[in-house]
Design a protein around this motif. Structure first.
Motif, PDB file in Angstrom:
ATOM      1  N   LEU A   1       0.731  -1.258   0.068  1.00 18.53           N
ATOM      2  CA  LEU A   1       0.155   0.050  -0.034  1.00 18.53           C
ATOM      3  C   LEU A   1       0.755   1.189   0.054  1.00 18.53           C
ATOM      4  CD1 LEU A   1      -2.566   1.581   0.320  1.00 18.53           C
ATOM      5  CD2 LEU A   1      -2.538   1.214   2.766  1.00 18.53           C
ATOM      6  N   PHE A   2       1.922   1.202   0.852  1.00 17.41           N
ATOM      7  CA  PHE A   2       2.981   2.435   0.915  1.00 17.41           C
ATOM      8  C   PHE A   2       3.260   2.487  -0.441  1.00 17.41           C
ATOM      9  CE2 PHE A   2       4.203   1.948   5.503  1.00 17.41           C
ATOM     10  CZ  PHE A   2       3.077   2.289   6.024  1.00 17.41           C
ATOM     11  N   GLY A   3       3.804   1.513  -0.938  1.00 10.30           N
ATOM     12  CA  GLY A   3       4.420   1.935  -2.384  1.00 10.30           C
ATOM     13  C   GLY A   3       3.333   2.427  -3.598  1.00 10.30           C
ATOM     14  N   LEU A   4       2.136   1.956  -3.481  1.00  9.30           N
ATOM     15  CA  LEU A   4       1.199   2.303  -4.357  1.00  9.30           C
ATOM     16  C   LEU A   4       0.710   3.722  -4.150  1.00  9.30           C
ATOM     17  CD1 LEU A   4      -0.972  -0.917  -4.503  1.00  9.30           C
ATOM     18  CD2 LEU A   4       0.487   0.048  -6.351  1.00  9.30           C
ATOM     19  N   LEU A   5       0.737   3.967  -2.950  1.00  8.69           N
ATOM     20  CA  LEU A   5       0.379   5.312  -2.477  1.00  8.69           C
ATOM     21  C   LEU A   5       1.355   6.424  -2.942  1.00  8.69           C
ATOM     22  CD1 LEU A   5      -1.439   5.406   1.144  1.00  8.69           C
ATOM     23  CD2 LEU A   5      -2.163   6.128  -1.074  1.00  8.69           C
ATOM     24  N   ALA A   6       2.793   6.045  -2.594  1.00  7.76           N
ATOM     25  CA  ALA A   6       3.767   6.821  -2.993  1.00  7.76           C
ATOM     26  C   ALA A   6       4.034   7.219  -4.163  1.00  7.76           C
ATOM     27  CB  ALA A   6       5.328   6.004  -2.362  1.00  7.76           C
ATOM     28  N   LEU A   7       3.741   6.462  -5.259  1.00  9.49           N
ATOM     29  CA  LEU A   7       3.812   6.265  -6.789  1.00  9.49           C
ATOM     30  C   LEU A   7       2.422   7.191  -7.075  1.00  9.49           C
ATOM     31  CD1 LEU A   7       4.963   5.571  -9.603  1.00  9.49           C
ATOM     32  CD2 LEU A   7       3.466   3.550  -9.431  1.00  9.49           C
ATOM     33  N   GLY A   8       1.195   6.879  -6.503  1.00 10.60           N
ATOM     34  CA  GLY A   8       0.286   7.719  -6.966  1.00 10.60           C
ATOM     35  C   GLY A   8       0.191   9.094  -6.424  1.00 10.60           C
ATOM     36  N   THR A   9       0.850   9.442  -5.360  1.00 12.34           N
ATOM     37  CA  THR A   9       0.856  10.708  -4.925  1.00 12.34           C
ATOM     38  C   THR A   9       2.146  11.659  -5.672  1.00 12.34           C
ATOM     39  OG1 THR A   9       0.411   9.967  -2.522  1.00 12.34           O
ATOM     40  CG2 THR A   9       1.407  12.239  -2.978  1.00 12.34           C
TER      41      THR A   9
ATOM     42  N   LEU B   1       2.812  10.978  -9.051  1.00 16.01           N
ATOM     43  CA  LEU B   1       2.294  10.972 -10.182  1.00 16.01           C
ATOM     44  C   LEU B   1       1.316  12.416 -10.108  1.00 16.01           C
ATOM     45  CD1 LEU B   1       1.904   7.545 -11.715  1.00 16.01           C
ATOM     46  CD2 LEU B   1       3.940   9.238 -11.969  1.00 16.01           C
ATOM     47  N   SER B   2       0.287  12.240  -9.101  1.00 17.08           N
ATOM     48  CA  SER B   2      -0.720  13.119  -8.956  1.00 17.08           C
ATOM     49  C   SER B   2      -0.357  14.624  -8.501  1.00 17.08           C
ATOM     50  CB  SER B   2      -1.555  13.038  -7.899  1.00 17.08           C
ATOM     51  OG  SER B   2      -2.301  11.646  -8.250  1.00 17.08           O
ATOM     52  N   VAL B   3       0.744  14.525  -7.841  1.00 21.98           N
ATOM     53  CA  VAL B   3       1.486  15.825  -7.353  1.00 21.98           C
ATOM     54  C   VAL B   3       2.264  16.603  -8.637  1.00 21.98           C
ATOM     55  CG1 VAL B   3       3.381  17.124  -6.118  1.00 21.98           C
ATOM     56  CG2 VAL B   3       1.687  15.513  -4.894  1.00 21.98           C
ATOM     57  N   GLN B   4       2.864  15.712  -9.420  1.00 23.92           N
ATOM     58  CA  GLN B   4       3.651  16.174 -10.584  1.00 23.92           C
ATOM     59  C   GLN B   4       2.726  16.477 -11.723  1.00 23.92           C
ATOM     60  OE1 GLN B   4       7.082  13.585 -12.415  1.00 23.92           O
ATOM     61  NE2 GLN B   4       5.699  13.701 -14.107  1.00 23.92           N
ATOM     62  N   ALA B   5       1.707  16.080 -11.803  1.00 29.16           N
ATOM     63  CA  ALA B   5       0.714  16.625 -12.793  1.00 29.16           C
ATOM     64  C   ALA B   5       0.217  17.946 -12.499  1.00 29.16           C
ATOM     65  CB  ALA B   5      -0.488  15.547 -12.952  1.00 29.16           C
TER      66      ALA B   5
END
Length: 418
Positions: free
Chosen positions: A231-239, A241-245
């Protein structure tokens, strides 16, 4: 949310009364935490917090036995200091030697071990919230309004970390998840408005993890902890990508947008574009795996190796930053892992890996057990980020607080608290 309260990593039970000496000892412990957060250099890396911790060594030394993680960290820190001094002597034939650099590197690494021990002692005499708040007060007192970076952006380079630690520590006292979420999101919003890309992303991730803890029951199995790590990994990746966008859309302001676009065009990713020191670290590790020593002055060959590693990421190293900041008076690789390796060699690298494993494992365990407040999560995630991307000296305060508050400790029955 199924539960209105947030559990916290348990404080150690105090065996002494709160009268007389007990009150004085508690006051000394809290003062030591304030000075540890203050973290001002008074003599070649010696800080007021380290000086007081050394004076109070007889009072907190026994706390090192309360956690195996802390005991190993302390042993590795001491070995690293000795090994770093030996490396400096070993390289003296091919590189210049700085006595000031040797002292500073030694004091900084010792501050990690002593700071954690003193913070564990403070944790045994009071609550995690008080320890965190005392650190936060010290961080606030340590803000330097006269610095050039502060004038450029007071929030990012002055108030962000102190206010975040202080607010989350105060909120953790109430053990209410909704307060943790509100505080984390509010701080993330302020950081975003002031161009704080990493800090806003970390706080957003913290808020999401606090919300996630509201569902399901506490678990302690290794499988549950592994699921949490996923979950940490997925949240980190999602966060990420979202913040970068959001940044590229201009949500964090024109300045952050321009910096991000430039870094992406430089190396293709925001991380390597924003932290080209990674290239220098990897190149130097390949060239001299044993490290250099905290007092070694980089040679021209070291400088060229580092520049080639940074150039491989698309970064132009011929701009003065490499010569003046990274290698002007020693090795500064802009990551805890890189600094510990360069200053202390293999023992320093092992210490950094142990710290990384500790932070990841304990964050997963406490989150799986629904026992992680926003303060604990912020300290854990922020320290992992610092291990990879922040200089040891500036990352030290948060790292000390994270290890001390997240460490499992032996209770009166000899059982390790979660």
């Amino acid at each position: 949310m199924t539960s209105p309260r947030t559990a916290v990593a348990p404080a150690l039970s105090s065996l002494e009364g709160r009268q007389g000496w007990g009150v004085a000892a508690t006051g000394l412990a809290v003062l030591c935490m304030v000075l540890s957060g203050f973290n001002r250099n008074i003599f070649f890396g010696l800080t007021p917090g380290l000086a007081l911790a050394l004076v109070l060594l007889p009072l907190w030394a026994s706390q090192l036995r309360s956690s195996r993680w802390v005991a190993w960290t302390t042993v590795l820190a001491v070995v690293s200091v000795a090994w770093g001094a030996w490396l400096t002597i070993w390289h003296a034939d091919t590189r210049g030697v700085s006595t000031a650099g040797t002292l500073e590197a030694s004091f900084v690494v010792l501050a990690l071990a002593c700071g954690v021990g003193a913070a564990l002692w403070a944790r045994s005499r009071t609550s995690n919230a008080v320890v965190g708040a005392a650190f936060g007060v010290g961080l606030v007192l340590g803000i330097n309004p006269a610095s050039e970076t502060f004038a450029e952006n007071p929030w990012r380079f002055g108030f962000s970390l102190p206010v975040t630690v202080l607010v989350l520590a105060i909120v953790s006292r109430f053990r209410r998840r909704w307060l943790d979420v509100v505080a984390a999101l509010a701080l993330a919003g302020v950081s975003a408005l002031n161009g704080g890309r990493s800090s806003s992303a970390i706080l957003l991730m913290v808020a999401l993890l606090v919300v996630w803890q509201s569902w399901g029951r506490p678990a302690s199995s290794r499988l549950a902890a592994l699921r949490t790590l996923l979950l940490f990994g997925l949240l980190a990746l999602g966060t990420y990508l979202s913040v970068q966008a959001a940044i590229l859309e201009g949500a964090l302001g024109e300045s952050a947008q321009m910096r991000t676009e430039l870094q992406l065009s430089t190396s293709g990713t925001l991380i390597t574009g924003g932290r080209p020191e990674i290239g220098a670290t990897l190149a130097l590790m390949a060239e001299a795996p044993a490290g250099f020593g905290g007092g070694s002055i980089p040679s021209m060959a070291d400088l060229l190796v580092a520049k080639s590693g940074m150039a491989a990421l698309g970064y132009d190293p011929n701009n003065g930053y490499v010569e003046n900041y990274m290698f002007g008076s020693g090795f500064e690789l802009h990551s805890v892992i890189g600094d510990l390796w360069a200053w202390c060699g293999i023992p320093g690298l092992v210490l950094s890996v142990v710290l990384l494993v500790f932070l990841v494992v304990r964050t997963a365990v406490l989150t799986t057990g629904r026992a992680a407040s926003a303060l604990i999560l912020f300290l854990g995630v922020k320290s992992v980020w610092n291990l990879l991307f922040a200089p040891l000296e500036s990352a030290l305060t948060v790292l000390v607080l994270a290890v001390a508050l997240m460490a499992p400790v032996l209770g009166a029955a000899g059982r390790a608290d979660q």
